[in-house]
Design a protein around this motif. Structure first.
Motif: not given
Length: 224
Positions: A100-101, A104, A107-108, A202, A205
């Motif tokens: 998950l990290i 994320l 994505i960023f 996204i 997620l």
């Protein structure tokens, strides 16, 4: 009612979510990352050899990136799992949290990083996933590549039919459901990626958060 004898991370819902994630990531990277796959390294190796035969070494380098980061993911998974087990921490929950990290961060950071950052980080995620989650209700299965699942679903279901073994037929059916989950991930990612390009990541997620929630619920102490 028969009590289940497997952990949450071996459950059918988690397995179908994992294959959905894999299908989604592979279709997403295929559409947005020049035909490269996050997890299906057979496809990357074929393309690498194809471009090597053509003498296109720029493309050879491009296809080396997901393969190398998939390899690095195996190194990382081995070391991280050893550390988690020494600390008596839940590896499967820890692994899903790491995934998950990484997603994320991808994505960023993708808009700010070089072009191959996305495929490298997602190949790393796929490598962690395939090594961590390997069993479905006690039976072996693959959640990133589907060749073994197609073979096992057909073989186990047919063997169960011939031998009148309900458990074998059920296992074959369950593996078939994971293949359907993979296909749904591919369909979703393809449609979203053509429409939203790299922002379509996204969409992954929700199933990743669901898996983290399920594994957290299992490890969380029950208050009485």
């Amino acid at each position: 009612m028969k009590q289940k004898d497997y952990r949450v991370f071996e459950g059918l819902r988690v397995a179908c979510c994992l294959t959905f994630i894999s299908g989604y990531l592979n279709a997403f990277t295929y559409v947005t990352q020049g035909g490269r796959f996050a997890g299906v390294q057979s496809g990357n190796v074929i393309s690498l050899a194809y471009y090597m035969a053509k003498g296109d070494f720029v493309q050879v380098a491009n296809f080396c990136i997901p393969i190398l980061f998939f390899v690095f993911g195996q190194f990382f998974t081995y070391l991280a799992r050893r550390y988690f087990e020494k600390q008596s921490w839940s590896w499967h929950f820890g692994s899903s949290l790491i995934m998950l990290i990484c997603i994320l961060l991808t994505i960023f950071l993708s808009p700010l990083m070089p072009a191959s950052f996305t495929i490298a980080s997602l190949a790393f995620v796929a490598s962690i996933q395939v090594e961590t989650f390997r069993r479905l209700r006690g039976a072996p299965y693959a959640n990133v590549m589907m060749t073994g699942n197609v073979k096992n679903a057909a073989y186990l279901w047919f063997k169960g039919m011939i031998e009148q073994d309900a458990e074998l037929k059920k296992t074959g059916r369950n593996i078939l459901l994971t293949i359907i989950g993979f296909m749904l991930g591919v369909i979703s990612a393809t449609q979203l990626s053509f429409q939203f390009k790299e922002y379509a990541l996204i969409g992954i997620l929700l199933p990743v958060l669901y898996i983290n929630y399920q594994l957290w619920q299992e490890k969380r102490p029950i208050s009485r």
